[in-house]
Each structure stands twice: as structure tokens, then as C-alpha cells.
Design a protein around this motif. Sequence first.
Motif, short mmCIF file in Angstrom:
data_model
loop_
_atom_site.label_atom_id
_atom_site.label_comp_id
_atom_site.label_asym_id
_atom_site.label_seq_id
_atom_site.Cartn_x
_atom_site.Cartn_y
_atom_site.Cartn_z
N ALA A 117 -4.66 6.23 -10.65
CA ALA A 117 -4.32 7.57 -11.06
C ALA A 117 -2.81 7.96 -11.69
O ALA A 117 -2.51 8.80 -12.23
N ARG A 118 -1.99 6.89 -11.36
CA ARG A 118 -0.63 6.75 -11.75
C ARG A 118 0.28 8.06 -11.22
O ARG A 118 0.80 8.69 -11.89
N LYS A 119 0.07 8.01 -10.10
CA LYS A 119 0.48 9.17 -9.28
C LYS A 119 1.06 8.51 -7.89
O LYS A 119 0.47 8.00 -7.17
N MET A 120 2.41 9.15 -7.48
CA MET A 120 3.06 8.90 -6.35
C MET A 120 2.68 10.00 -5.31
O MET A 120 3.04 11.17 -5.41
N ARG A 121 2.09 9.35 -4.31
CA ARG A 121 1.70 10.38 -3.06
C ARG A 121 2.79 10.09 -2.11
O ARG A 121 3.42 9.15 -1.83
N GLN A 122 3.68 11.37 -1.87
CA GLN A 122 4.77 11.36 -0.94
C GLN A 122 4.62 12.63 -0.25
O GLN A 122 4.09 13.58 -0.21
N ARG A 123 5.17 12.20 1.25
CA ARG A 123 5.21 13.37 2.41
C ARG A 123 6.48 13.27 3.05
O ARG A 123 6.67 12.07 3.43
N PHE A 124 7.13 14.21 3.05
CA PHE A 124 8.53 14.17 3.91
C PHE A 124 8.42 14.86 5.19
O PHE A 124 7.34 16.03 5.45
N ALA A 155 11.86 9.37 7.58
CA ALA A 155 12.16 10.84 7.04
C ALA A 155 10.85 11.05 6.07
O ALA A 155 10.47 12.13 5.76
N PHE A 156 10.13 10.06 5.58
CA PHE A 156 9.07 10.32 4.69
C PHE A 156 8.16 9.04 4.22
O PHE A 156 8.47 7.88 4.88
N TYR A 157 7.19 9.22 3.71
CA TYR A 157 6.44 7.98 3.15
C TYR A 157 6.03 8.09 1.61
O TYR A 157 5.94 9.41 1.27
N PHE A 158 6.01 7.09 0.86
CA PHE A 158 5.65 7.08 -0.59
C PHE A 158 4.37 6.01 -0.58
O PHE A 158 4.65 4.92 -0.04
N SER A 159 3.30 6.42 -1.41
CA SER A 159 2.23 5.45 -1.64
C SER A 159 1.80 5.84 -3.00
O SER A 159 1.46 6.95 -3.42
N TYR A 160 1.93 4.74 -3.85
CA TYR A 160 1.59 4.73 -5.36
C TYR A 160 0.22 4.61 -5.50
O TYR A 160 -0.32 3.56 -5.69
N ASP A 161 -0.58 5.53 -6.22
CA ASP A 161 -1.79 5.31 -6.58
C ASP A 161 -2.04 4.80 -7.79
O ASP A 161 -1.65 5.50 -8.90
N THR A 212 0.90 -1.19 0.11
CA THR A 212 0.03 0.09 0.04
C THR A 212 0.76 1.24 0.00
O THR A 212 0.46 2.14 -0.58
N GLY A 213 1.94 1.25 0.59
CA GLY A 213 2.76 2.29 0.52
C GLY A 213 4.16 1.93 1.45
O GLY A 213 4.23 0.52 1.64
N ILE A 214 5.14 2.75 1.75
CA ILE A 214 6.19 2.49 2.34
C ILE A 214 6.66 3.74 3.08
O ILE A 214 6.61 4.93 2.65
N VAL A 215 7.25 3.51 4.55
CA VAL A 215 7.78 4.51 5.28
C VAL A 215 9.41 4.35 5.16
O VAL A 215 9.74 3.03 5.24
N GLY A 216 10.14 5.31 4.59
CA GLY A 216 11.60 4.95 4.56
C GLY A 216 12.41 5.95 4.99
O GLY A 216 12.01 6.86 6.00
N GLU A 217 13.73 5.57 5.11
CA GLU A 217 14.76 6.29 5.84
C GLU A 217 14.52 6.47 7.40
O GLU A 217 14.55 7.77 7.75
N ASN A 218 14.05 5.50 8.11
CA ASN A 218 13.65 5.52 9.41
C ASN A 218 12.76 6.63 9.87
O ASN A 218 12.55 7.18 10.98
#
Length: 274
Positions: free
Chosen positions: A88-95, A79-85, A71-77
Amino acid sequence: MRPLSELSDASLSKVTTVFTDIDDTLTTEGQLLADAYAALEQLARAGFDVVPITGRPAGWCDMIARFWPVTGIVGENGAFYFSYDRSARKMRQRFFAPDAERKANRARLDRLRERILREVPGAGIASDQLYREADLAIDVCEDVKPLHPREVARILEIFEEEGAVAKLSSIHVNGWFGDYDKLSMSRIFAADILGFDLDAQKERVVFAGDSPNDGPMFSFFPNSCGVANVRDFSDNGTALPAFVAVRRGGGGFVEIAERLLAISFLQGRERAHG
């Protein structure tokens, strides 16, 4: 830590979401084997939201969010998440930190990098550092000769002396500037993407991990599970999971997935015959 077999069916029946570390939790001896990847896919097909919570870099996380059955991923301990829709072919991301702050922190980490390499001979920069947005990863055993515990401790001390947060994984020491960790970004991910309050509904989550940087997750989730190699860190004073699998690495993750899938199957049969 109690055996995984003691995690009750009643608790597992409430689970909708699987948060999992990657290195030495999904992987075995540095490889993602077929049985562990199949377990990810089976969980996703059964309707679970599967979310890796990892120290690995943004570059890897972009690929994982796009190509893995997650469903998504939390990375760099954290620092952010990415979730690919996918529709919609769109990457949702938040830092956690804005661009300007990350740029300033990068300059501080570059200076810290030189100090660590100078003061701890044998330490190396992680091979995935080029793809990182927010932290500095020091290799302590992945592609370098394993460092002595006192050398690892010195790396942690240097980060802390410079005002950085530092966490030990099974392969790296990760350091960063910012008041976040795996748990804090998992809270944000749950609210933004999964649509629930993690603090109010923590019983909906099983977390699987293996090492000290998973400590905040282990101590927070009542359904926290370790693969067997978490026992390697049982004497270092960090938080440990409530339950532990029999097998190490990906094999342990498969054990956890099989328990969840069995309960899901029974629930499906009950609904079908309801």
C-alpha cells in the motif's frame, strides 16, 4: 544464564517472531556488519517476522521500517511503533502518547537536559537527539569519552528525581515521561500488526538483546537470548536473559539466527516429506 546451545529445538520450533535490540546486539563496535544484516534477511525470507526493539530515534526508525527486511520497529524504548506496508506504500504508526502530551513532555525534557549537562560534566547529548519524538538521550560513551559508572548513576538519579523514567543502554541513558517501555509497546505491536496476544503466546517470540534497558524483555520472554556482551552488565542487578550466545554483538545475533534457521529448514523438509 545458560548457553544458547541449551535452548531446545522444541522451543525454537514454536517461534514465529524475532524481536531484537540494535546497538551492540545487531551491531559490532558501532557498525552493522554484513553477516548480521544477512541474518536479518535470511530470517525474513524464511517467514519469520523480524522486529527491532530499540532506543534509537523516530527518524532512524522510519528509515529502518522502510528499507530493512523487517515487519516493523519499536523505537525510543517503546514510545511508538512503525510498520511499513509495502504493497500500500503506507507507514502504519502508533505512539504511546498523543501529540499534545508529547509536546508538553518535550518542554520538561528540555529543562532536564540543561540540568544534566550542568551537573554531570563530560556528559553529552546524543548525536541522534534531533530525530527523537519522545525522549532525551544522554551520551555516556558513543561520541564522548566514556563516563565513570558513578557519573552514569548520577544521570539516572537526576532523571528519577524529576519524575522521569530512565534506562541505561550500552551507549546512552534514555529518559522520558510516560508509563511505557520496550515490552509494553511490543504488546501493542503484536496485537496490531502481528495479530496475536503477546502475553498468551510469548513462546512464539525469541528476543535478542545486550543491556539493562532490555531487562523487561529478558524477564518476560522464556526464549530471551543475550549476545555475549550482556555479561558486561551481569553485576548491576538488572534482569538477564535466559540464554547467552558465545560471540559478542552481531556475531552473537548470527548465532541465534542460525539456530532458528536450522530448525526452520528441518521443519520445511518434514512438511515437504510429510
